[in-house]
Structures are given as structure tokens and as C-alpha cells.
Design a protein around this motif. Structure first.
Motif, PDB file in Angstrom:
ATOM      1  N   ILE A 136      -2.948  10.692  -1.319  1.00 21.34           N
ATOM      2  CA  ILE A 136      -1.861  10.116  -0.529  1.00 21.34           C
ATOM      3  C   ILE A 136      -2.397   8.837   0.113  1.00 21.34           C
ATOM      4  O   ILE A 136      -3.338   8.887   0.917  1.00 21.34           O
ATOM      5  CB  ILE A 136      -1.366  11.095   0.548  1.00 21.34           C
ATOM      6  CG1 ILE A 136      -0.715  12.317  -0.118  1.00 21.34           C
ATOM      7  CG2 ILE A 136      -0.384  10.414   1.501  1.00 21.34           C
ATOM      8  CD1 ILE A 136      -0.270  13.381   0.866  1.00 21.34           C
ATOM      9  N   GLU A 137      -1.835   7.712  -0.260  1.00 18.35           N
ATOM     10  CA  GLU A 137      -2.271   6.414   0.256  1.00 18.35           C
ATOM     11  C   GLU A 137      -1.389   6.003   1.416  1.00 18.35           C
ATOM     12  O   GLU A 137      -0.183   6.278   1.442  1.00 18.35           O
ATOM     13  CB  GLU A 137      -2.227   5.356  -0.843  1.00 18.35           C
ATOM     14  CG  GLU A 137      -3.038   5.705  -2.096  1.00 18.35           C
ATOM     15  CD  GLU A 137      -4.546   5.632  -1.853  1.00 18.35           C
ATOM     16  OE1 GLU A 137      -4.942   5.156  -0.770  1.00 18.35           O
ATOM     17  OE2 GLU A 137      -5.309   6.038  -2.753  1.00 18.35           O
ATOM     18  N   ILE A 138      -1.995   5.314   2.390  1.00 15.51           N
ATOM     19  CA  ILE A 138      -1.253   4.820   3.553  1.00 15.51           C
ATOM     20  C   ILE A 138      -1.158   3.307   3.451  1.00 15.51           C
ATOM     21  O   ILE A 138      -2.173   2.615   3.318  1.00 15.51           O
ATOM     22  CB  ILE A 138      -1.944   5.226   4.862  1.00 15.51           C
ATOM     23  CG1 ILE A 138      -2.015   6.758   4.966  1.00 15.51           C
ATOM     24  CG2 ILE A 138      -1.205   4.643   6.068  1.00 15.51           C
ATOM     25  CD1 ILE A 138      -2.761   7.260   6.179  1.00 15.51           C
ATOM     26  N   SER A 139       0.057   2.798   3.496  1.00 15.06           N
ATOM     27  CA  SER A 139       0.266   1.344   3.461  1.00 15.06           C
ATOM     28  C   SER A 139       0.972   0.908   4.736  1.00 15.06           C
ATOM     29  O   SER A 139       1.836   1.629   5.254  1.00 15.06           O
ATOM     30  CB  SER A 139       1.082   0.945   2.230  1.00 15.06           C
ATOM     31  OG  SER A 139       2.356   1.563   2.245  1.00 15.06           O
ATOM     32  N   GLU A 140       0.604  -0.230   5.245  1.00 11.01           N
ATOM     33  CA  GLU A 140       1.160  -0.743   6.496  1.00 11.01           C
ATOM     34  C   GLU A 140       1.623  -2.176   6.287  1.00 11.01           C
ATOM     35  O   GLU A 140       0.908  -3.001   5.727  1.00 11.01           O
ATOM     36  CB  GLU A 140       0.112  -0.667   7.604  1.00 11.01           C
ATOM     37  CG  GLU A 140      -0.411   0.750   7.829  1.00 11.01           C
ATOM     38  CD  GLU A 140      -1.467   0.816   8.936  1.00 11.01           C
ATOM     39  OE1 GLU A 140      -1.437  -0.070   9.800  1.00 11.01           O
ATOM     40  OE2 GLU A 140      -2.282   1.748   8.904  1.00 11.01           O
ATOM     41  N   SER A 141       2.827  -2.455   6.749  1.00  3.87           N
ATOM     42  CA  SER A 141       3.383  -3.800   6.667  1.00  3.87           C
ATOM     43  C   SER A 141       4.154  -4.070   7.939  1.00  3.87           C
ATOM     44  O   SER A 141       5.170  -3.420   8.213  1.00  3.87           O
ATOM     45  CB  SER A 141       4.301  -3.920   5.449  1.00  3.87           C
ATOM     46  OG  SER A 141       4.914  -5.190   5.417  1.00  3.87           O
TER      47      SER A 141
END
Length: 502
Positions: A136-141
Motif C-alpha cells: 500500500i503506497e502513500i501519495s501526497e499532493s
């Protein structure tokens, strides 16, 4: 409709500057954690599919050191609460019908978050990692945080290729309550997610959530959270020894009461004056300083209390397993002494030696349980416990101790039946033959106490040296020296231990 592959989350920071100076040691399973935690919701059935709740078996590399055993009754109670609310969920079917209590049904909300750890590509659990396509990857924008689920995630029926990407820190019983026919899996649960949280910190988090505020029985916690057994921070508090002392007292009680224990009804549980017998306090001291020892500085490292080099954590045996192991060791030693024709044993069986101190019946071997054998005194008890602990702790990996599993619920009450089942299981383990080798060799030692007849002056002097606190180390060294002279594997391992202590 296919489940979404992205879950929106809130990121919040729980870190203060003072924490920068704390001790973060990857070797102690306490590497520096990230400063951010994530809050999100997820349908219960999907969360179950992504989590390691059902895969916490010791042989498959999942971190069983933290999570407790599953209590099916507890999950059923949660399931009933969600469906019916309180107090209807706690009423029997007969009471519900008798009092026409349908109006007592209420919503069963579960607002408390499930706490999970999001495993990273670098995390290992006993040699296994999450497959890259299962992470499970965490991406932030900007202000948006997204959890990107595995691309092949298919919902409640999905299963990972190996290690699950989530491991449950707290709340597995709530997860077990869902996915059954009477509760839909689309019921959403709040989730607090840590990322890459080391096992030592998970144990600490368990403590802060479940034990510290709720005052759970510390010996019970000793079973549920094995990593807490070896956390050095616990040893810095006065109450930390409650863990070990409570377990030592329990094991002493099991040795005293179990039908197959050589110590049945032979421990002075109340500290009464009279016939000589090892006291309950003596047993607690002996177990606390051997099998339950904390391993501080260069001190003894306990088989039931310290991390094992080849395991990455403490040996996850439950109370019945620990009790069965000790009972079986003493049972083997009693048998070896009973059949011994060595001069020291024969001399203690002479009719004129069955005298003052203990009332021995004809079936009791005076060489094992008489008043003039160290095996019936605290020095001998401590000596036998410490050398067997040394051997089994140092070579636990080679002996495959962690492969021994039993079926009992880790959180259940321990009774004679559970210990009996563990004893039968233990007898079938490969390392049981080594237990017999050790006890046979130990039975060859001259266990006569200093006041036994037939000793010359030199023998009396040497045995008097075993008295007092300094005598434990002397007896340990002498026993290990004897074992080092044994042939084969036992002799080699004893020699390695003896040489390491020089």
C-alpha cells in the motif's frame, strides 16, 4: 462495482521536539518512527482482506509477537452488539421473547479506530516481506493524502501473494465480527494507520492502549504481548518486575498442583515452619532469575523472557507450554534419579537415611525428594533451572523450539487440562530427546547436600560453598563443567556456554 484502489486519508503529525533525543535502536526493534499518522475509513470486509489478522501463524513469518489469540466469543459479542445495541445484545433469546423487548434494540456504533501498521518494502517479519505488487503506497499532493491499494485488489475476496500489507496492532476482534452472513462487510470502520512502525514500538503502543489505562492482569499480558517481555524500558520501572514475578508465581502454582508434576504438593506455598521443602518464594526467586530473567547487562537471559537471536523476538510460548516444559524437565530428572545406581543416590536411599525433615512414603525416592538431596533445596532447584535455561536459550534456534505450537487460545484461562494437552504435545516434539539427554547427564551429578552422611571433608567443604547467594554461580559453573564433559552435541554446547562465561 469494483472497489476503489485509492482511499482518501487525513495526515496528522504526532511528534514533539523532545522526542528527537530519544533512543531509537533498530537492533532492539525500535527504529525511529515517522512523525505522521494517517486517519481513514474502510469497509470492514476489505480491511480484513488487506490485514494480517488471519495469518498470524508462527511458521509463516507474520508478527505474532504483538497480537493476542482470537477469542471467538468476544467477536460474537461484538457482532451481536453491532446488530442489536445495548442491552438487547446481552439478553438471552428466552428473555428477549419473554419481555417483548424489541424496543430495547439500538444502533451498535463502533466509533473507536482500528489501529494498523502499513508495512513498507523494507519491513521483514521473520524473513518475509510484502510482495512489491501487494504494498500500500502513500501519495501526497498539496493537502490531499491518498492510500493507493494494490492494483490487483479485488475487495473482500482478495488475498496477498505472501505477507499482508497491513498488520493489526489493535482491534482484531472487531474485524473478526464482520464478513459473516449476519453482518455485512460494507460496514465502515475508522482506522488509524502507522507506517513502518517497528515491532518494539508496536508492543509499547499495545501497552499504552490496552494495559496501562485498563490495569489488565500483567501475567495475562505476558502471554498476549510477548515483545513486552524483553523491552528494556519496562525494566526501568519499579512495577516492571510484576510481569516476571506474576508469571513465576503462576508457574510455581502449576508445578505444585498438576498431577504429573514431581513437585505436586511438595512446595511450601505458605512459608510455614517445619519439614524442609523449597518455599513458594524460593521458587519464584529461582524462576525469576533463570527462565524469566530479563538479561540485563551480562546477566542471565531467560528462555521465557528475552529475545532469541534466531527468532527476532521472544519465544512465543503460552502459559500451558511454559508450565509443561518445566514439568516435563523435572519429570525426566526424577525418572533418571529414580533409576540411578550411582553411589550418591544409593547412599541416600538407605533405610537409616529416611528420617527427620520430610515424611517420605515408600514410593518416594529419597535421592530426589529426601531431606539431604540438593534437588529438594533451593540451591539445587536454582542450579537445575539455570543450566537447563542456559542450554535451551542459547540453542533454541538449533533445537527448533519456536516450531512447537499448541491449539489453546492464547488469552484463555490456563487449567490442568490445557497443561495436560501441552504435555502430550511436548512429548512428540523433536527437541524432547535433547531434554532427556540433558536430564540424564544432570542426574549423574552428586546431588548430596553438605549434611549428607558419607561425605569426606573436602566434599563437605565444596558443597558448603553452594550455600548463600554466591553459591548459585558456583553450582552453575560446576554443573556446566560436568555437562561439558558429556559426549556429542550436549557436551559441545555446554563447553561453548562455559567458555563464553570465562
Amino acid at each position: 462495482m469494483a472497489p476503489p484502489h485509492t482511499v482518501q486519508a487525513l495526515r496528522f503529525k504526532q511528534w514533539i521536539k523532545d522526542w528527537d533525543d530519544l533512543s531509537f535502536d533498530p537492533q532492539e526493534l525500535r527504529r525511529r518512527p515517522p512523525p505522521y499518522i494517517y486517519l481513514f475509513s474502510m469497509p470492514a470486509a476489505q480491511l480484513r482482506a488487506l490485514s494480517g489478522v488471519f495469518r498470524r501463524q508462527r511458521e509463516d513469518g507474520v508478527a505474532t509477537g504483538i497480537q493476542r489469540g482470537h477469542d471467538k466469543e468476544r467477536s460474537q459479542q461484538i457482532r451481536d452488539f453491532v446488530r442489536f445495541g445495548y442491552p438487547y445484545s446481552e439478553m438471552s433469546a428466552s428473555r428477549r421473547s419473554r419481555f417483548n423487548s424489541e424496543d430495547l434494540r439500538k444502533p451498535g456504533w463502533l466509533p473507536t479506530a482500528i489501529v494498523v501498521n502499513i508495512l513498507t518494502a523494507d519491513d521483514t517479519r521473520r524473513g518475509q516481506r510484502v510482495q512489491r505488487h501487494d504494498l500500500i503506497e502513500i501519495s501526497e499532493s498539496n493537502d490531499t493524502v491518498s492510500l493507493n491499494l494494490p492494483k490487483n485488489f479485488s475487495g473482500a475476496d482478495w488475498s496477498p501473494s505472501g505477507l499482508p500489507p497491513l498488520e493489526v496492532i489493535d482491534g482484531q476482534h472487531r474485524l473478526y465480527a464482520f464478513g459473516e452472513e449476519d453482518l455485512p462487510g460494507d460496514f465502515e470502520l475508522p482506522v488509524v494507520g502507522f507506517k513502518g512502525l517497528d515491532l518494539g514500538w508496536q508492543a509499547y503502543l499495545f501497552w499504552s492502549i490496552n494495559i496501562s489505562p485498563k490495569k489488565i492482569n500483567p501475567s495475562h499480558a505476558f502471554d498476549l504481548y510477548p515483545l513486552l517481555r524483553s523491552q528494556d524500558w519496562l525494566e526501568k520501572f519499579a512495577e516492571s518486575n510484576v510481569y516476571r514475578e506474576a508469571r513465576a508465581q503462576e508457574l510455581t502454582e502449576f508445578l505444585y498442583r498438576h498431577a504429573e508434576s514431581p513437585w505436586r504438593n511438595r512446595i511450601n506455598m505458605l512459608g510455614e515452619r517445619g519439614p524442609r521443602a523449597v518455599s513458594q518464594a524460593g521458587w519464584i526467586r529461582s524462576l525469576s532469575s533463570t527462565y524469566l530473567a530479563a538479561g540485563q547487562a551480562r546477566g542471565t537471559r531467560g528462555l521465557f523472557g528475552c529475545s532469541l537471536a534466531g527468532l527476532g523476538g521472544p519465544l512465543p510460548w503460552t502459559r500451558p507450554q511454559q508450565a509443561a516444559f518445566l514439568i516435563h524437565l523435572w519429570r525426566l530428572l526424577r525418572q533418571e534419579v529414580r533409576t540411578s545406581n550411582l553411589q550418591w543416590a544409593v547412599s541416600l536411599r538407605r533405610p537409616d537415611q529416611r528420617q527427620s525433615g520430610l515424611a517420605l512414603d515408600e514410593a518416594t525416592d529419597a535421592a530426589f525428594a529426601g531431606p539431604q538431596t540438593m534437588l529438594n533445596q533451593e540451591q539445587g532447584v536454582r542450579g537445575f533451572l539455570i543450566v537447563t535455561n542456559d542450554l535451551f536459550f542459547n540453542f533454541a534456534d538449533e533445537l527448533g523450539l519456536a516450531s512447537w505450537e499448541t491449539d489453546e487460545d492464547r488469552g484463555s484461562v490456563t487449567g490442568d487440562q490445557e497443561i495436560q494437552q501441552a504435555l502430550r504435545s511436548l512429548e512428540r516434539q523433536p527437541f524432547a530427546s535433547f531434554m532427556k539427554d540433558v536430564t540424564a547427564a544432570v542426574a549423574g551429578y552428586d546431588w548430596r547436600s553438605a549434611d549428607a552422611p558419607g561425605l569426606n571433608d573436602e566434599e563437605k567443604l565444596r558443597k558448603r560453598a553452594f550455600r548463600g547467594s554466591g553459591g548459585y554461580a558456583a553450582l552453575r559453573d560446576e554443573l556446566m563443567k560436568d555437562l561439558a564433559q558429556q559426549p556429542g552435541q550436549l557436551g559441545r554446547w555446554a563447553k561453548l556456554i562455559r567458555d563464553a562465561r570465562r
